[in-house]
Enzyme design. Structure first.
Site, mmCIF file in Angstrom:
data_model
loop_
_atom_site.group_PDB
_atom_site.id
_atom_site.type_symbol
_atom_site.label_atom_id
_atom_site.label_comp_id
_atom_site.label_asym_id
_atom_site.label_seq_id
_atom_site.Cartn_x
_atom_site.Cartn_y
_atom_site.Cartn_z
ATOM 1 N N HIS A 55 0.863 -1.186 0.000
ATOM 2 C CA HIS A 55 0.000 0.000 0.000
ATOM 3 C C HIS A 55 0.897 1.232 0.000
ATOM 4 O O HIS A 55 1.613 1.477 0.958
ATOM 5 C CB HIS A 55 -0.916 0.009 1.225
ATOM 6 C CG HIS A 55 -1.897 -1.122 1.243
ATOM 7 N ND1 HIS A 55 -3.101 -1.079 0.579
ATOM 8 C CD2 HIS A 55 -1.845 -2.351 1.811
ATOM 9 C CE1 HIS A 55 -3.757 -2.218 0.761
ATOM 10 N NE2 HIS A 55 -3.007 -3.015 1.501
ATOM 11 N N ARG A 57 -0.439 4.300 -0.735
ATOM 12 C CA ARG A 57 -1.328 5.370 -0.251
ATOM 13 C C ARG A 57 -1.496 6.567 -1.178
ATOM 14 O O ARG A 57 -2.351 7.403 -0.944
ATOM 15 C CB ARG A 57 -0.869 5.883 1.131
ATOM 16 C CG ARG A 57 -0.810 4.825 2.206
ATOM 17 C CD ARG A 57 -2.183 4.261 2.522
ATOM 18 N NE ARG A 57 -2.138 3.332 3.655
ATOM 19 C CZ ARG A 57 -2.818 2.200 3.716
ATOM 20 N NH1 ARG A 57 -3.607 1.846 2.714
ATOM 21 N NH2 ARG A 57 -2.744 1.410 4.760
ATOM 22 N N HIS A 174 -8.941 -10.633 -1.297
ATOM 23 C CA HIS A 174 -8.883 -10.424 0.160
ATOM 24 C C HIS A 174 -10.029 -11.250 0.736
ATOM 25 O O HIS A 174 -11.190 -10.843 0.661
ATOM 26 C CB HIS A 174 -9.041 -8.931 0.456
ATOM 27 C CG HIS A 174 -9.191 -8.589 1.913
ATOM 28 N ND1 HIS A 174 -8.269 -7.842 2.601
ATOM 29 C CD2 HIS A 174 -10.155 -8.890 2.815
ATOM 30 C CE1 HIS A 174 -8.668 -7.691 3.860
ATOM 31 N NE2 HIS A 174 -9.811 -8.318 4.009
ATOM 32 N N ASN A 273 -5.371 -6.693 9.408
ATOM 33 C CA ASN A 273 -6.438 -7.461 8.777
ATOM 34 C C ASN A 273 -5.885 -8.227 7.576
ATOM 35 O O ASN A 273 -5.372 -7.607 6.651
ATOM 36 C CB ASN A 273 -7.551 -6.510 8.318
ATOM 37 C CG ASN A 273 -8.801 -7.247 7.902
ATOM 38 O OD1 ASN A 273 -8.949 -8.430 8.223
ATOM 39 N ND2 ASN A 273 -9.682 -6.584 7.182
ATOM 40 N N ASP A 300 2.059 -6.800 2.460
ATOM 41 C CA ASP A 300 0.883 -6.041 2.916
ATOM 42 C C ASP A 300 1.322 -4.809 3.716
ATOM 43 O O ASP A 300 0.678 -4.420 4.702
ATOM 44 C CB ASP A 300 -0.074 -6.907 3.740
ATOM 45 C CG ASP A 300 -1.475 -6.288 3.851
ATOM 46 O OD1 ASP A 300 -1.705 -5.223 3.231
ATOM 47 O OD2 ASP A 300 -2.321 -6.870 4.556
ATOM 48 N N GLY A 319 -3.494 -2.530 10.006
ATOM 49 C CA GLY A 319 -2.343 -2.580 9.109
ATOM 50 C C GLY A 319 -1.030 -2.253 9.776
ATOM 51 O O GLY A 319 -0.986 -1.576 10.810
#
Lengths: 425, 327
Positions: A55, A57, A174, A273, A300, A319
């Protein structure tokens, strides 16, 4: 462009040899003219790591991470390619957004960025996004995911699996049954009951994985399962592979190392998660990664600003960071335990993720003529993780204060050093 | 005792018995014309309530005032869950005001734990109910009430006393704290609930569990009914309120199967007609109103022991002598 001579480097942990990085490619011959010599005695060379699950962002949450800072962290972790997840603001569900992310990665120049396209418009799970347009864009998207959310509608998932066959894409799911995980905060088990935190049961992951394996087999498509976290999930994937179905799976470094016991601190630095699971689950995902049931390690990497973790558990974001610590965690959990050798690490952190993402210039063996994407790693040292030292804009590493083995010494992207002496070059 | 009271598990048997004995002394104060001790004069107790709970807040407020503490009530409208001021900033504000103890009620499990262990405040933290986690002072007042009623016929302890706790265990912080504390005090706890309202892993709690209320209550020395929110119906935990009441409600027919000495308890607020019928709630066996009285005494004991020291309260139990009190 600097030519590098890596002296006495141990490729995949093998006998020491010399490697030359010249004009962006690897050669195994030796040269002495106009080269910068790096004494790589005791260092292991691995093909540049490829992360299928990052990620970054950007766009939208540049307070947490940008493509530039995220790729700095990636390079420091030994990565030469990362797949940027689609849950940005705006969502990466159009050719325009994926091309923007792809271009930002090129401009930063520290690590190739391959955008992941959203499966559904706005990650809303209602209708399929223009997957073909993203595939045909300059970003050449091949991995599609609504990560953070599950494509829970079985018909929509079937259609997505079918549709991406036209351009050899893959759906990275996911796996989280939404109704079984409403308000879920941590692994459902003895501890969630005691702590009064709503449980995230293993069955909510396993039920979706089982369904998706059956769907992928039924329509003859490729399925990739994100962040497998339970023993039951490993078993389902194992059975799917035994039947010859085209299913791949990933595990995160944190699910290889950490357990749900950490939730007893109520410190949301450990909130993630899917959630941290039991010690038995950790054993199972390690065994699954060792025997190839789980194909790859994916980080992740999920940056969050400080205030989203400096609060009560239920209010905190899910996260944790992962790029800069992934290889060390894999060394500790898989190599130092004897479960994998360095060739096995190269397979699971470079070759296999590049194959799943259909990348041609990453995940290549360090042989004559291969693109000079590689990492030099010193497995003999250890370090105590300091969250303030990360290159990420965020600080939410669950390993702060922990001693982890190994250190990335240098990373090369197409022959250019992105990291030298453990620092950004 | 530890510096904070976050969980009933923080209390050893010795700690818990000290609280009960101290509460007993505090309770006797209620019978005096001047209901106030100087023990916490000059100390500041903050009631930090992120959830509405008038009952618990006024109980803590009365307890602190009877110990002469200064009391600040801080009713935070909306936690960071609803994007108001964060727990951390609220805590820093209270710290800047010089709170000696923070009594916190919060909708998020573990919020008191975060407050105590994140370095935000130096004060003692008392958990006044956090999410679906714990409510240790409720467990202490329940134990105190049982001890007063059942102790005299059981050698002054709760050893071997059978306590049935009935209702929505899954969402109940009261059940968790009671299960922990009553075991510490030697009682035998049976949790009674429909299978959907037991938490995963309850078999590791060291208590008995049952789905059959009628089988459990004839042997019980105390029956504690838990509040069951009608909204749980929408979560599919049980089909209808009527069915719940029929299977798990305490009514006159079931009350008739209790032993003569058995007491009926409820932490409040009751849903009359749901988990308990009016005739039971208002019966001679019901100690529900007394639980409220005991709540003040127990919270006085907790604040006293956390802030005032560990010596017996009796040596300090002299009424406050101030000119104002003589007027």
């Amino acid at each position: 462009m600097t030519t590098y001579l890596l002296k006495n480097v141990s490729v995949l942990g093998g006998e020491p040899q010399d490697l030359v990085l010249k004009d962006g490619v690897v050669s195994t011959g030796s040269t002495t003219e106009g080269v910068e010599v790096i004494d790589a005695t005791g260092l292991i060379a691995l093909p540049g790591l490829v992360d299928l699950h990052t990620h970054l962002r950007e766009p939208g949450r540049e307070d947490a991470e940008t493509v530039e800072t995220g790729t700095h962290a990636a390079a420091l972790g030994g990565f030469t390619a990362v797949h940027a997840m689609a849950n940005t603001e705006p969502v990466a569900d159009t050719a325009g957004v994926v091309e923007q992310v792809w271009r930002l990665g090129r401009e930063a120049g520290y690590c190739d960025v391959f955008p992941v396209g959203a499966v559904t418009v706005g990650l809303a799970g209602e209708r399929i996004a223009e997957l073909g347009a993203m595939a045909d864009s300059a970003a050449r998207v091949r991995v599609f995911s609504d990560d953070g959310r599950c494509v829970s509608d079985p018909l929509l998932m079937r259609r997505a699996l079918e549709y991406v066959k036209a351009f050899d894409g893959v759906i990275a799911q996911h796996a989280q049954e939404p109704r079984l995980t409403e308000g879920a905060q941590m692994n459902e088990g003895e501890l969630s009951g005691r702590l009064g935190l709503a449980g995230w049961p293993a069955v909510a992951e396993e039920a979706i994985i089982a369904r998706d394996c059956l769907l992928a087999a039924h329509v003859g498509s490729r399925l990739h399962v994100c962040h497998v976290s339970t023993a039951g999930s490993v078993e389902i994937v194992r059975q799917a592979k035994a039947r010859g179905w085209n299913v791949t799976a990933e595990v995160t470094p944190h699910h290889l190392l950490l357990t749900d016991e950490l939730a007893a601190t109520y410190d949301p630095i450990y909130k993630v998660n899917p959630p941290l699971r039991s010690a038995a689950d950790v054993e199972a995902v390690r065994a699954g990664l060792a025997d190839g049931t789980i194909d790859i390690v994916a980080t992740d990497h999920a940056p969050h600003p400080h205030e989203d973790k400096d609060c009560e558990w239920a209010a905190a974001a899910f996260g944790m960071l992962g790029l800069e610590t992934a290889l060390s965690v894999v060394q500790q959990t898989m190599v130092d335990t004897g479960l994998l050798d360095w060739a096995g690490v190269a397979e699971r952190m470079s070759y296999a993720p590049a194959r799943i993402g259909r990348l041609s210039d990453h995940g290549r063996a360090l042989e004559d003529g291969a693109p000079a994407n590689l990492v030099l790693f010193d497995p003999s040292v250890s370090r105590v993780i300091d969250s303030s030292e990360t290159a990420s804009l965020s600080r939410n590493t669950p390993y702060a204060g922990r001693e982890l083995p190994g250190r990335v010494v240098a990373t090369f992207l197409r022959g250019k050093a992105t990291v030298l002496d453990g620092k950004l070059a | 005792m530890k510096r904070h009271l976050l969980s009933a598990a923080d209390l050893t048997r010795e700690d818990a018995e000290l609280v009960l004995q101290t509460a007993d002394e505090m309770r006797s104060l209620a019978d005096r014309p001047i209901k106030k001790l100087p023990a916490l004069r000059g100390r500041t107790v903050v009631n930090l309530f992120f959830e509405d709970s008038t009952r618990t807040r006024i109980s803590f407020e009365a307890a602190a005032k009877r110990l002469s503490a200064d009391v600040i009530n801080f009713s935070a409208k909306g936690s960071s869950l609803s994007k108001g001021e964060s727990l951390k900033d609220t805590a820093l504000t209270l710290e800047a005001m010089g709170a000696d103890a923070v009594v916190i009620r919060h909708g998020a499990s573990g919020a008191p734990h975060r407050l105590a262990h994140s370095g935000w405040v130096r004060s003692s933290v008392v958990n006044a109910g956090d999410g679906t986690h714990e409510h240790p002072t409720q467990a202490l007042l329940d134990a105190f009430t049982m001890w007063r009623h059942l102790g005299p016929r059981n050698g002054g302890t709760l050893d071997g006393q059978r306590i049935a706790i009935v209702g929505d265990v899954l969402h109940s912080r009261v059940a968790r704290s009671n299960a922990l504390l009553l075991q510490t005090l030697g009682a035998e706890v049976t949790l009674v609930s429909p299978p959907t309202l037991f938490p995963v892993g309850v078999e590791t709690w060291g208590v008995e569990t049952s789905y059959d209320l009628d089988a459990v209550i004839p042997k019980a020395d105390a029956v504690m009914m838990l509040r069951v929110q009608r909204e749980r119906m929408n979560g599919g935990f049980f089909p209808t309120a009527r069915e719940y009441s029929r299977r798990y409600g305490l009514d006159g027919r079931r009350m008739a199967t209790l032993q003569d000495h058995t007491i009926v308890m409820h932490p409040g607020p009751m849903v009359r007609g749901m988990e308990i019928t009016a005739d039971v709630a208002d019966s001679q066996r019901s100690v529900i109103v007394e639980q409220v009285t005991n709540g003040v005494a127990v919270r006085m004991a907790v604040l006293y022991l956390l802030l005032g020291g560990s010596e017996p309260a009796g040596s300090l139990a002299e009424p406050v002598e101030t000119p104002g009190d003589h007027s």
